[in-house]
Design a protein around this motif. Structure first.
Motif, short mmCIF file in Angstrom:
data_model
loop_
_atom_site.label_atom_id
_atom_site.label_comp_id
_atom_site.label_asym_id
_atom_site.label_seq_id
_atom_site.Cartn_x
_atom_site.Cartn_y
_atom_site.Cartn_z
N SER A 34 0.62 -0.96 0.41
CA SER A 34 -0.18 -0.12 -0.20
C SER A 34 0.69 1.05 0.29
O SER A 34 0.41 2.18 -0.21
CB SER A 34 -0.91 0.41 1.12
OG SER A 34 -0.31 -0.41 2.14
N ARG A 104 -5.37 -16.74 -4.96
CA ARG A 104 -5.89 -15.66 -5.02
C ARG A 104 -7.08 -15.40 -5.26
O ARG A 104 -8.41 -14.62 -5.15
CB ARG A 104 -5.15 -14.26 -4.91
CG ARG A 104 -3.58 -14.86 -4.67
CD ARG A 104 -3.00 -13.13 -4.63
NE ARG A 104 -1.86 -13.43 -4.66
CZ ARG A 104 -1.44 -12.96 -3.35
NH1 ARG A 104 -2.16 -12.49 -2.51
NH2 ARG A 104 0.02 -13.09 -2.73
N MET A 143 -11.34 -9.32 -6.53
CA MET A 143 -9.86 -8.77 -6.94
C MET A 143 -9.83 -7.99 -7.59
O MET A 143 -9.36 -7.44 -8.40
CB MET A 143 -8.98 -10.54 -7.44
CG MET A 143 -8.91 -11.58 -6.29
SD MET A 143 -8.16 -10.61 -5.62
CE MET A 143 -6.11 -10.66 -6.16
N ASN A 146 -10.42 -5.24 -6.50
CA ASN A 146 -9.02 -3.97 -5.27
C ASN A 146 -8.21 -4.82 -5.53
O ASN A 146 -6.91 -3.33 -5.00
CB ASN A 146 -9.86 -5.33 -4.06
CG ASN A 146 -10.89 -4.52 -3.60
OD1 ASN A 146 -10.73 -3.21 -3.42
ND2 ASN A 146 -11.78 -5.44 -2.92
N ALA A 147 -8.09 -5.57 -7.01
CA ALA A 147 -6.62 -5.79 -6.99
C ALA A 147 -6.36 -6.61 -8.14
O ALA A 147 -6.11 -7.67 -8.19
CB ALA A 147 -5.71 -7.01 -5.81
N THR A 149 -5.23 -8.31 -11.76
CA THR A 149 -4.18 -8.80 -12.46
C THR A 149 -5.30 -8.16 -14.35
O THR A 149 -6.38 -8.52 -14.81
CB THR A 149 -4.37 -10.33 -13.11
OG1 THR A 149 -4.10 -10.64 -10.98
CG2 THR A 149 -3.43 -10.70 -13.90
N LEU A 171 -0.81 -5.28 -12.35
CA LEU A 171 -2.14 -5.63 -11.40
C LEU A 171 -2.02 -4.06 -11.32
O LEU A 171 -1.08 -2.80 -11.20
CB LEU A 171 -0.91 -5.51 -10.12
CG LEU A 171 -0.79 -7.24 -9.98
CD1 LEU A 171 -0.63 -7.44 -8.58
CD2 LEU A 171 -1.67 -8.25 -10.34
N ILE A 173 -3.43 -1.86 -8.80
CA ILE A 173 -3.51 -2.28 -6.58
C ILE A 173 -3.55 -1.08 -6.13
O ILE A 173 -2.45 0.15 -6.59
CB ILE A 173 -3.21 -3.83 -7.13
CG1 ILE A 173 -3.14 -3.90 -5.23
CG2 ILE A 173 -1.65 -3.24 -6.72
CD1 ILE A 173 -2.56 -4.86 -4.56
N TYR A 174 -3.69 -0.67 -5.38
CA TYR A 174 -3.64 0.63 -4.26
C TYR A 174 -3.33 1.29 -5.22
O TYR A 174 -2.47 2.66 -4.99
CB TYR A 174 -2.10 0.78 -3.74
CG TYR A 174 -2.32 -0.87 -2.76
CD1 TYR A 174 -3.12 -1.53 -1.80
CD2 TYR A 174 -0.90 -1.68 -2.55
CE1 TYR A 174 -3.04 -2.18 -1.62
CE2 TYR A 174 -0.84 -2.60 -2.04
CZ TYR A 174 -2.17 -2.99 -1.91
OH TYR A 174 -2.18 -4.25 -0.03
N HIS A 181 4.15 -6.26 -10.55
CA HIS A 181 4.65 -6.98 -9.95
C HIS A 181 5.45 -8.68 -11.23
O HIS A 181 4.94 -9.39 -11.61
CB HIS A 181 3.46 -8.51 -10.10
CG HIS A 181 3.59 -9.09 -8.93
ND1 HIS A 181 4.73 -9.51 -7.96
CD2 HIS A 181 2.87 -10.21 -8.32
CE1 HIS A 181 4.07 -10.48 -7.20
NE2 HIS A 181 3.48 -11.26 -7.53
#
Ligand code: HEM
Length: 191
Positions: A34, A104, A143, A146-147, A149, A171, A173-174, A181
């Motif tokens: 984060s 995940r 996912m 929020n995260a 792919t 990704l 994310i945040y 990644h």
């Protein structure tokens, strides 16, 4: 392909080179946090097994190599990535597919073409990616929200009993879009 690519009557072509157990302890993971990024040195074991063949729509027969990758953080020996999947090879056009899932709630299908392979036992380069804008990635609604792919590319090289790979997972994310990644390692055949 050569005779040693045939197992129980099935020709695994260049993928036969993968079959076995591989271990490596030079892994480096770059992952999102984060407040930026984290870098995690890791070690891992990947097992590849001959898994037969399959015919799709009575048209395409693919040879199947199944794998299981178990990755442990060097700092505490905890398994922090687990992946099961398949490499597929179509002898008709030398195309390859890597499809896999991670725990995940994410599954990926990536594809590529091998081109000319002189002798895969000397050197084999497998390169696959998801098509940009395609729906070849499936993930849970959580996912996706929020995260997410959004892309995956993987280059894996085998030279005899040495393997190396580099893979990039994109990704969202945040508040970051297209975070790279990245995971890289070198492995040796140990079985
Ligand atoms: C050697 C391979 C890999 C390692 C060691 C690894 C490790 C990590 C680590 C450490 C994180 C940060 C969050 C956490 O601590 O759990 C993370 C996040 C994530 N990874 Fe990986 N990863 C690998 C491969 C992949 C692949 C192949 C995918 C999917 C195609 C993937 C998808 C994700 C996603 C979606 C997140 C965000 C989840 C979150 O942080 O909440 N990873 N990974």
């Amino acid at each position: 392909m050569t005779d040693n690519s045939i197992i129980d009557g099935i020709d695994y072509g260049p993928l036969a080179v993968l079959i076995g157990t591989w271990t490596g302890d030079n892994g480096l993971d770059v992952a999102p946090e984060s407040d930026g990024i984290e870098q995690n040195p890791y070690y891992e074991t990947i097992t590849f097994e001959a898994a037969g063949d399959v015919t799709n729509a009575e048209q395409r027969t693919l040879s199947i190599v199944r794998y299981h990758q178990v990755v442990q953080r060097k700092s505490n020996d905890k398994v922090f990535h687990d992946q099961v999947g398949y490499w597929l090879w179509d002898p008709a056009d030398n195309s390859i597919v890597e499809c896999f899932t991670i725990p995940r709630g994410v599954a990926v299908v990536a594809n590529g073409t091998l081109g000319e392979v002189d002798d895969p036992w000397q050197e084999l380069v497998l390169e696959v990616r998801t098509d940009p804008g395609s729906d070849w990635i499936a993930q849970t609604p959580f996912m996706a929200a929020n995260a997410s792919t959004t892309g995956f590319a993987h280059r894996l090289t085998v030279r005899g009993d040495n393997m190396s790979y580099s893979e990039t997972t994109l990704l969202d994310i945040y508040e970051q879009s297209g975070f790279e990644h990245v995971d890289e390692n070198t492995l040796q055949r140990t079985g």
